[in-house]
Design an enzyme around this catalytic site. Structure first.
Site, PDB file in Angstrom:
ATOM      1  N   ASN A   1      -9.960  -0.670  -2.694  1.00  0.00           N
ATOM      2  CA  ASN A   1      -8.548  -0.449  -2.350  1.00  0.00           C
ATOM      3  C   ASN A   1      -7.682  -1.052  -3.455  1.00  0.00           C
ATOM      4  O   ASN A   1      -7.640  -2.270  -3.608  1.00  0.00           O
ATOM      5  CB  ASN A   1      -8.286  -1.110  -0.986  1.00  0.00           C
ATOM      6  CG  ASN A   1      -6.844  -1.014  -0.533  1.00  0.00           C
ATOM      7  OD1 ASN A   1      -5.947  -0.738  -1.320  1.00  0.00           O
ATOM      8  ND2 ASN A   1      -6.620  -1.267   0.741  1.00  0.00           N
TER       9      ASN A   1
ATOM     10  N   CYS B   1       0.829  -1.222   0.000  1.00  0.00           N
ATOM     11  CA  CYS B   1       0.000   0.000   0.000  1.00  0.00           C
ATOM     12  C   CYS B   1       0.856   1.261   0.000  1.00  0.00           C
ATOM     13  O   CYS B   1       0.418   2.309  -0.471  1.00  0.00           O
ATOM     14  CB  CYS B   1      -0.925   0.018   1.208  1.00  0.00           C
ATOM     15  SG  CYS B   1      -1.916  -1.461   1.324  1.00  0.00           S
TER      16      CYS B   1
ATOM     17  N   HIS C   1      -3.868   7.067   0.903  1.00  0.00           N
ATOM     18  CA  HIS C   1      -4.048   5.751   0.289  1.00  0.00           C
ATOM     19  C   HIS C   1      -5.465   5.295   0.612  1.00  0.00           C
ATOM     20  O   HIS C   1      -5.918   5.404   1.759  1.00  0.00           O
ATOM     21  CB  HIS C   1      -3.017   4.769   0.850  1.00  0.00           C
ATOM     22  CG  HIS C   1      -3.410   3.338   0.666  1.00  0.00           C
ATOM     23  ND1 HIS C   1      -3.734   2.815  -0.564  1.00  0.00           N
ATOM     24  CD2 HIS C   1      -3.579   2.329   1.570  1.00  0.00           C
ATOM     25  CE1 HIS C   1      -4.061   1.537  -0.408  1.00  0.00           C
ATOM     26  NE2 HIS C   1      -3.980   1.221   0.867  1.00  0.00           N
TER      27      HIS C   1
HETATM   28  O1  UT7 Z   1      -4.673  -1.170   2.356  1.00  0.00           O
HETATM   29  C1  UT7 Z   1      -4.110  -2.053   3.287  1.00  0.00           C
HETATM   30  C2  UT7 Z   1      -4.492  -1.700   4.616  1.00  0.00           C
HETATM   31  N1  UT7 Z   1      -5.743  -2.354   4.948  1.00  0.00           N
HETATM   32  C3  UT7 Z   1      -6.554  -1.718   5.769  1.00  0.00           C
HETATM   33  O2  UT7 Z   1      -6.308  -0.599   6.126  1.00  0.00           O
HETATM   34  C4  UT7 Z   1      -7.756  -2.473   6.280  1.00  0.00           C
HETATM   35  C5  UT7 Z   1      -7.969  -2.138   7.723  1.00  0.00           C
HETATM   36  N2  UT7 Z   1      -9.058  -2.905   8.309  1.00  0.00           N
HETATM   37  C6  UT7 Z   1     -10.351  -2.685   7.975  1.00  0.00           C
HETATM   38  O3  UT7 Z   1     -10.623  -1.838   7.138  1.00  0.00           O
HETATM   39  C7  UT7 Z   1     -11.410  -3.452   8.702  1.00  0.00           C
HETATM   40  O4  UT7 Z   1     -10.834  -4.213   9.727  1.00  0.00           O
HETATM   41  C8  UT7 Z   1     -12.248  -4.395   7.765  1.00  0.00           C
HETATM   42  C9  UT7 Z   1     -13.122  -3.554   6.844  1.00  0.00           C
HETATM   43  C10 UT7 Z   1     -11.330  -5.286   6.962  1.00  0.00           C
HETATM   44  C11 UT7 Z   1     -13.175  -5.295   8.583  1.00  0.00           C
HETATM   45  O5  UT7 Z   1     -14.002  -4.503   9.405  1.00  0.00           O
HETATM   46  P1  UT7 Z   1     -14.127  -4.809  10.951  1.00  0.00           P
HETATM   47  O6  UT7 Z   1     -15.079  -3.841  11.485  1.00  0.00           O
HETATM   48  O7  UT7 Z   1     -12.742  -4.836  11.536  1.00  0.00           O
HETATM   49  O8  UT7 Z   1     -14.781  -6.240  10.957  1.00  0.00           O
HETATM   50  P2  UT7 Z   1     -14.259  -7.603  11.610  1.00  0.00           P
HETATM   51  O9  UT7 Z   1     -13.180  -8.194  10.798  1.00  0.00           O
HETATM   52  O10 UT7 Z   1     -14.004  -7.374  13.066  1.00  0.00           O
HETATM   53  O11 UT7 Z   1     -15.536  -8.502  11.486  1.00  0.00           O
HETATM   54  C12 UT7 Z   1     -16.766  -8.169  12.133  1.00  0.00           C
HETATM   55  C13 UT7 Z   1     -17.823  -9.147  11.718  1.00  0.00           C
HETATM   56  C14 UT7 Z   1     -17.393 -10.602  11.835  1.00  0.00           C
HETATM   57  O12 UT7 Z   1     -18.514 -11.354  12.214  1.00  0.00           O
HETATM   58  P3  UT7 Z   1     -18.730 -11.783  13.755  1.00  0.00           P
HETATM   59  O13 UT7 Z   1     -17.511 -12.594  14.122  1.00  0.00           O
HETATM   60  O14 UT7 Z   1     -18.825 -10.492  14.510  1.00  0.00           O
HETATM   61  O15 UT7 Z   1     -19.990 -12.553  13.699  1.00  0.00           O
HETATM   62  C15 UT7 Z   1     -17.016 -10.956  10.422  1.00  0.00           C
HETATM   63  O16 UT7 Z   1     -17.149 -12.326  10.154  1.00  0.00           O
HETATM   64  O17 UT7 Z   1     -18.160  -8.942  10.343  1.00  0.00           O
HETATM   65  C16 UT7 Z   1     -18.020 -10.165   9.627  1.00  0.00           C
HETATM   66  N3  UT7 Z   1     -17.589  -9.864   8.279  1.00  0.00           N
HETATM   67  C17 UT7 Z   1     -18.432  -9.623   7.270  1.00  0.00           C
HETATM   68  N4  UT7 Z   1     -19.774  -9.610   7.198  1.00  0.00           N
HETATM   69  C18 UT7 Z   1     -20.344  -9.328   6.023  1.00  0.00           C
HETATM   70  C19 UT7 Z   1     -16.294  -9.729   7.822  1.00  0.00           C
HETATM   71  N5  UT7 Z   1     -16.321  -9.418   6.520  1.00  0.00           N
HETATM   72  C20 UT7 Z   1     -17.637  -9.341   6.150  1.00  0.00           C
HETATM   73  C21 UT7 Z   1     -18.285  -9.051   4.939  1.00  0.00           C
HETATM   74  N6  UT7 Z   1     -19.638  -9.059   4.920  1.00  0.00           N
HETATM   75  N7  UT7 Z   1     -17.607  -8.769   3.816  1.00  0.00           N
END
Ligand code: UT7
Length: 335
Positions: A292, A115, A262
């Site tokens: 992204n 990134c 980014h």
């Molecule tokens: O460019 C490189 C740098 N990358 C970044 O900067 C990414 C940084 N991280 C993020 O942007 C966020 O962590 C994400 C967008 C990737 C994920 O969001 P989050 O709020 O951290 O979600 P999470 O991973 O903690 O997941 C929360 C819930 C989980 O379900 P449970 O365990 O609470 O039941 C996941 O299984 O959301 C679920 N989940 C989804 N649900 C629907 C994860 N992905 C999805 C999805 N659709 N696509």
């Protein structure tokens, strides 16, 4: 010492639009979840047979940048290619660009900083120009993510975020001390190398070894991300590295005409915007449309901002990135 300035910019994204709704037919996700957590509405994916690769998308962006820089392709002294998704394991995609642009010989080098790759490439180019070694450097950031994502519910935490596309700039020698790249700032923290990574296949896990193991639970060939850890580090490091650039140049956030972060997550960009007290017209975001695109995201966003008349002569533009490695960086540019 010379100065270096951006003389041309270009971008290219594949025609194929993939909406959040399209993804719901492949995995258990929803438009609402994706919008709320990331701000992404749609992204572009290469379609099989459309001729796009990481390098050829870069070539399309580069041709526009070269034309706008008003130089001949043979005036390019160096090609820098930033990507985490090169066409081949080796050689790098920089030489593939050279092949397509039909530039007989010039150095071509790939930059592997994910990134932050574009900012690392810009900083590298800036040094070559300031020291007088080169006059015109073509810098490309390009990614083909779509072919290598786990498009099932198992991979939804990663696959909904990433999109394909490329951006390019020509960085040229300038004798105007008041314009161009003011400073660049680079950082890495290798203790988190595996927190956002694609581990196999690699030289740690050669392909024959993976095939021989024939383990259906082995998904090491998909990218893996500790999303929350990345998010928490991103907001801290983005803030630090922007402040570092401002302080080095004895500037304040109010002087920023355009911040181009980014495009990792709209929530991260909005956090940074609030933190620095910037207005909506001081921050450029297009993650809504492209997702992204990793090394492609900053040059794509910068090109669009410029095309929309949001970057003008005399503007202070700040670029900042954070991502896999962890790596992060910023650049302050006086247009
Ligand atoms: O460019 C490189 C740098 N990358 C970044 O900067 C990414 C940084 N991280 C993020 O942007 C966020 O962590 C994400 C967008 C990737 C994920 O969001 P989050 O709020 O951290 O979600 P999470 O991973 O903690 O997941 C929360 C819930 C989980 O379900 P449970 O365990 O609470 O039941 C996941 O299984 O959301 C679920 N989940 C989804 N649900 C629907 C994860 N992905 C999805 C999805 N659709 N696509």
């Amino acid at each position: 010492m010379y100065n270096s300035k951006i003389t041309g910019m270009g971008m290219y994204v594949p025609d194929n639009v993939v909406t959040n709704k399209d993804l719901t037919s492949l995995m258990d996700t929803s438009h609402e979840w994706i919008i709320e957590r990331t701000g992404i509405e749609e992204r572009r994916h290469i379609k099989k047979g459309d001729g796009n690769t990481t390098a050829t998308m870069g070539v399309k962006a580069a041709k526009i940048a070269i034309e706008r820089a008003d130089i001949d392709k043979n005036d390019i002294d160096l090609i820098l290619f930033a990507t985490l998704s090169p066409d081949y394991y080796f050689p790098g995609s920089g030489v593939i660009v050279q092949q397509h642009l039909e530039i007989p010989t010039c150095p071509a080098m790939d930059i592997r900083n994910q990134c932050s790759g574009f900012i690392y490439a810009l900083a590298t180019a800036d040094q070559f120009i300031k020291t007088g070694m080169y006059k015109n450097i073509l810098i490309i950031g390009s990614e083909n993510h779509s072919g290598g994502l786990d498009m099932t519910t198992r991979g939804r935490g990663v696959s909904v975020i990433f999109g394909d596309g490329a951006g390019a700039v020509v960085l040229s020698r300038s004798e105007d001390p008041n314009k161009g790249i003011l400073s660049t700032h680079l950082h890495s923290e290798g203790q988190f190398a595996e927190e956002l990574a694609l581990i196999g296949p690699s030289t740690n896990r050669w392909v024959p070894e993976i095939l021989e193991a024939n383990d259906p639970t082995d998904i090491s060939y998909y990218p893996n991300m500790n999303g929350q850890l990345v998010f928490k580090n991103a907001v801290v490091r983005f803030s630090e590295v922007i402040m570092e650039g401002l302080q080095q140049n004895k500037m304040t956030p109010e002087q920023i005409d355009m911040l181009i972060p980014h495009q990792a997550n709209l929530r991260i960009s909005q956090f940074i915007q609030r933190k620095f007290g910037l207005n909506d017209d001081q921050v450029y975001n297009n993650i809504m449309r492209y997702g992204n695109t990793t090394a492609g995201s900053i040059p794509i966003a910068m090109t669009e901002a410029w095309e929309e008349g949001k970057i003008k002569s005399g503007n202070l533009v700040v670029l900042a990135a954070f991502g896999s490695g962890f790596t992060w960086g910023s650049a302050l540019i006086q247009f």
